[in-house]
Structure formats: structure tokens, C-alpha cells
Design an enzyme around this catalytic site. Sequence first.
Site, PDB file in Angstrom:
ATOM      1  CB  SER A 293     -76.066 -98.694   0.877  1.00  0.00           C
ATOM      2  OG  SER A 293     -75.087 -97.613   1.033  1.00  0.00           O
ATOM      3  CG  ASP A 294     -73.070 -94.737  -2.064  1.00  0.00           C
ATOM      4  OD1 ASP A 294     -72.566 -95.869  -2.361  1.00  0.00           O
ATOM      5  OD2 ASP A 294     -72.430 -93.566  -1.892  1.00  0.00           O
ATOM      6  CB  CYS A 295     -72.984 -97.865  -6.086  1.00  0.00           C
ATOM      7  SG  CYS A 295     -71.632 -96.927  -5.938  1.00  0.00           S
TER       8      CYS A 295
ATOM      9  CB  THR B 209     -79.817 -96.129  -3.301  1.00  0.00           C
ATOM     10  OG1 THR B 209     -78.530 -95.323  -3.462  1.00  0.00           O
ATOM     11  CG2 THR B 209     -80.099 -96.851  -2.337  1.00  0.00           C
TER      12      THR B 209
END
Length: 761
Positions: free
Chosen positions: A483-485, A487
Site C-alpha cells: 500500500s505505501d509503495c 501511494t
Amino acid sequence: MWRLKIADGNNNPYLYSTNNFVGRQTWEFDPNYGTQEERDEVEQARQHFWNNRHQFKATGDVLWRMQFIREKRFKQTIPQVKIEDGEEISYDKVTATLRRSVHLLAALQADDGHWPAENTGPMFFIQPLVICLYITGHLDRVFPKEHKKEILRYLYTQQNEDGGWGLHIEGQSIMFGTIMSYVCMRLLGEGPDGGLNGACTKARKWILDHGSVLASPSWGKIYLTILGVHEWEGCNPLPPEFWILPSIFPMHPAKMWCYCRLIYMPMSYLYGRRFVGPITPLVLQLREELYSQSYNDIKWKSTRHLVVKEDLHYPHPWLQDLMWDGLYIFTEPLLTRWPFSKLREKALKTTINHIHYEDENSRYITIGAVEKSLCMLACWDEDPDGVCFKKHLARIPDYIWVSEDGLKMQSFGSQLWDASLAIQALLATDLNHDIEPILRKGHDFIKASQVKDNPSGDFKSMYRHITKGSWTFSDQDHGWQTSDCTTEGLKCCLLLSKMSAEIVGEKMQPEQFYDAVNLILSLQCKNGGEAGWEPAGESNWLEFLNPSELFEDIVLEHDSVECTATGMQALVIFKKLYPKHRREEIEKFLKDACGYLEKVQMQDGSWYGEWGICFTYGTCFALGGMEAIGKTYENCEAIRRAVNFLLTTQRNDGGWGESYRSSPKKKYVPLEGNRSNLVQTACALMGLIRSKQEERDPTPLHRAAKLLINSQMENGDFPQEETGGVFKKNCLLHYPMYRNIYTLWALGEYRKKVLPQPTKV
């Protein structure tokens, strides 16, 4: 001499790629490469690291940097600047510092647009790979003489003064790290009393002084067993029948955190097969060396729960040990006898099919380093001459990294993560003329790295989540969404879409943005937090089943502050550019995410960072998310408390310095000697700027900026300090690019938002 190659498939018939190997980074040894002067420079770097190895465990990752700087004929032409005591920081001096950083960053960018870097730190990646290659008979072919030399250099360099090795490069000695490294040295050709400065003798003494390998944690027992230096009777059961449980079962694999699921998948296959490698003379020697009693006299059943205190980060609850005992005493004897053995055969077939599915959907990279070695060994056990095993061998170079401390195995690479942060740091500088060529290449890399499809076939039946529209931590071939990559990749592409295509290249199609947003929305938890890989939702009580003594919170998927905050930032930017797309869902996401951040804030005003160290890092991210949705110091109590935390932890030199021990202790622990760390200083500076600290009192910002500016080195680099990344609360990951990225980003924001721009005459 070693050199790094980029986006190269090497014409290997067992390699295949979804995007022509964009982002792939592999090392090769060429005895004819480089001049004598260049080789001497490498040796000097190695010697310097060796001389300081007990003070600084994290490398500067200088070998590939030397190579790129030579190949691009880089020379820093912008004069270095310093801020004297009592001097006011000028706009021009900050600009000079930024331009020096940007020019170096341009030289370090690979031709495909990413920034190479090691992503290492754990002391249990390369050792299992060596064990598995030894078992399969491929050690000498995969790791010839120069490779072995550099692996041994790595082990010698990272050995602690007491003779042991930690869980990670900065950790105190533990049994797991020490036995894995000792066995690795022996398999690579060192004698029982061999190794530099008596490395093997010291390590064996540490092992025997701490109860021998019988007191190893469960992972150590398993690796030693498959090598033939331990017995399956001394391991807790890992029944492959787990993979044929009904989906309603509370402990079904579909409900597990993906890394836990995919580590124990090949482990359970090897356990079910009672796999043991060839019993060679060296294996028999190790049986004599690693125990304080005769191997044949050991009562294995009574050793299953033995774990030395140094390795016991997460002690098993008594109820869990009772469960293992039940499986060991009652279930296993049944499943190994007819007719129940038919059930085991079915379970093994199901398990190996899951392994093949994961291998194919990651192009045989697998999800990470631990899984790679185990899945490869399972494929070899199934068919030593099979195509699957050969495809695994072809992807080993993707994991190998060479630096001044030797050859090690990566987690699997941080190419996308580093590139997306670097591009945002560059954009923060507003140095448009300097950064335009870098942005275009970086934009191309990020666009080429987005995952275009979901996993193959009926992926839900294989316990997989959607991947279409996501970005991975490394490259597109890896295939595993985070998810963070996603975003951070989305933020980059959205920001670059607002710039001229003539400068940064064509923007992504709206549908590609929509796919990324769909993935982000799908990973929000009921409590408003954002999960990392797959939807989270199971009850936390299942964590009591955590079979690993070394890590915490590994059974289930969990939300994190960083993933939540970056999701908020990305969706706010997206909403401004595409206001009609899933507007209500996005607004609900933002509202719930804000509530989550407010709820998980610590009593002292900080936020716990899951992936960086620790409260400083988490607070920086949380403030970014809160700022994005319009929260301010004036209207938000959480921001006021966070600012107070940052201001009260600032050091006398203007910086911030937090120990990695904050992560396992779950409370703020400063670096010894009240030292500052430049990456943490940059994060704290950005956090305060996001709270608009300059409108209240800019003095703390000036003090932090002064430290960063004065720390810049002659060539525009910054010194490497402590390791910056962490995972599962107890293990470190080294991100060498952080020292370039976060310092640039923080000073860019500082110049833009804190300093008045000079009036043009």
C-alpha cells in the site's frame, strides 16, 4: 573487480520479465574490469569500513557509487558552504546545498531511471541461501571463488566482538544469527578453527557457552534440520495439512499475513516430506562441533521448546506450547501412518502447487529473501533437474548485493520505494532547471513499474489480493503489491502529471490512476488504518499463535501509521485532479484515517513507526497525513501534541537522534551519548514544517537546517550513520539512499516554506 549491471536479463533462457527487466540490478565479477587505481580505491573503502566496523555497522554502499561516478565522470563543481555560529542561514546557501545534492543524485541515477541501493541488514538472509545451495550441490557454481570470498568478508566484518552475530547488523549476539553464520562459514570452506582472526573458534565458543544449538529458536532448528545437523523430532510440527483446512477455520492461511503464510508454506512442505539433505562428511563434523554432548545421545523430544534467552523476543504463551505438544504427540503419528498418510500426500500436493503458483506470479523472485531459499529447495526436492528449480537459480542474482563489507543477500530490493521518495524530494527543491532530466527518467521508471494485472487465474483461491494498479517495493516482476509503495508511486505520477509532458514525459492514463486508488481503498481496515499488503480484519487474538520467537505481530496483517498517512496524502492529491471519481469513498477513507491517527497517537504525542526508527519517523509521516486533510496546529490537538514531542526531543546540536531500541521497547530511546542522526533530523524537520512551525517559532527549524547543511560532504553526499529501517518491531533494514533523499527533501521544504526568497533587482 565487481560492477553493477542494470536492467539486464543476460539472455538466460530461464529468465522472463513483464517489462524487459526494468529495475533489475545484478552484480558481476570481472577480473579485467577497472584500473589499478580504481581497485585500490575499492580496497581503501573496504579497509576503512573494517577499521571502524564496531562503531558503524551500516555501510555507505560506496562500491556502486564509485562505479557510477566514474562512468558518468561526475565532479562536484558547486562550492561547499557552511553556516557559522551566530550566522543567519541565507536562501543562497541553502540553494547551493540543494544543488550540490541534486547534482550528485543525478550522477547516481541508473539509465532506467531508478537509484540502485542495497536493502539489507538482517543476519539471516545469505546464510540459508548458502545452506540450500550446498544441499542441492550448486554452491560452487552459483558462488564461485570471488563470491565466497566476499560472503566471508561480510560475515567477518559483521561479527560482534564477543564472537557472535545479531539478528541484524546492529544487534547484540543471539543464537540464531551465530549458528547460521558459523554454519555458513564452514560450508564456504573454513575449518572449525578457521576464519579471519579466529572467527569460527570465537563463534563456536559463543554457541557452546550459551547452551549449544539445542537452544536455537524454531527457525534455526528448521534450517539445521534440513541440512542434517538437527533432527525433525526436535522441531515443533509444521503440518502441511494446514493448506487444506476449510476456509471457515480461524487459522486458515487466507487469514494470515502474506509473509508469514509464504515462509511457513515451504517450511511445512519440507516438514511434511521430512526432508534432510545429503549427510556429507562436513555435516557429520558439524554434528560434533555444535553440541556439548554426543549427537546420538540427544533426547530430541525434550528440546523442542528450548530457546536461549538472547533470542526470546516473543516467548510462546503456554497455550501455544500445549497446542504444539498436542500436534507432536497425537496428530503427527497418525498422519504418517496409513490410511491417514493419504491425507498427508494430498496436503503435500496442495502445498507444492501453492509454491509453484507464488513462484510463477513473482517470476521466481518470490516475495522475499527467506521465502526464496525455502521455495527453491522445495522445488529441488520435487525435481532436482526440473525447470522450476532452474528458474529459481536464474533469479538468485536479483538478491545479491556487494558493498564495502562484502556480499550479502537483500530483502529483495527497494528500487521503487527509493525512486518514489527521491522524486518527491527533487520536486520539493523547486530547482526546475537542475532536476528536469532526472524527473523524466524517474517518471519513466515509475510508470514502467506499475503492476498492470492481477495474479493469474483464480487468485482468490490462492489467498491472493488484487494487484492491478499497484506498485511493489522493488520492480514490476516482483509482483507483490504494497500500500505505501502504491501511494508513493501514485503521488509521484499525480504530481508529475501536472507538469509539461515535454519536460517529464507523457502522464499515465486516468484508468491507471483509478486502479491505484482502487487498491488503496481496498486495504483500509475497519478502524480506519491502512494495511500493508492485504486486507486486515481478523481478531488479534490469533497472534498468540505466532510460532517465531524472534518477531512480533507476524501472524496477521496489521495497519500502520505510515501506510495510513501516505494513503491520505495520495488521495487528497488525486481528489483535486479527479474530483468526481469515487468521491464519497475517498472522503470516508480520509475521515476514518484521520480518526485512526488520532486514536493510535502515543501519550507523549508521537506516533509509532512500523517501518522506520521509530517515533520520530512515524510522527513525520502522521503529520504529513494530517496536514494533507487540512488539520493545523490551531485546530487539532493531535498536531499540537506531536509538535511538543518533536520540540522536546531535539538535541543541543539542532538534530534528532533515536535508537533502534525504541522499536522493540515501544518507548522512545535516544541514541547513546545524545547523538543526532541526519535522516531522523530531516524527518523531524519535515514534520515540524508540516505543522507550520515557522509561523510560531522558526528557531528549531533553523537549528536543524544548520546541522544538515554543515554535514554535507565535499562531493554533495551526506555521511552514513545508523541503520534507518525496521520491520516487525525487532529487526533492522538498511536504506543507504535515505541519507541523500530525506536530507534533500527536508532542506527543499525548508527553503520553500521557511526562508524568504531574495527580492530580484
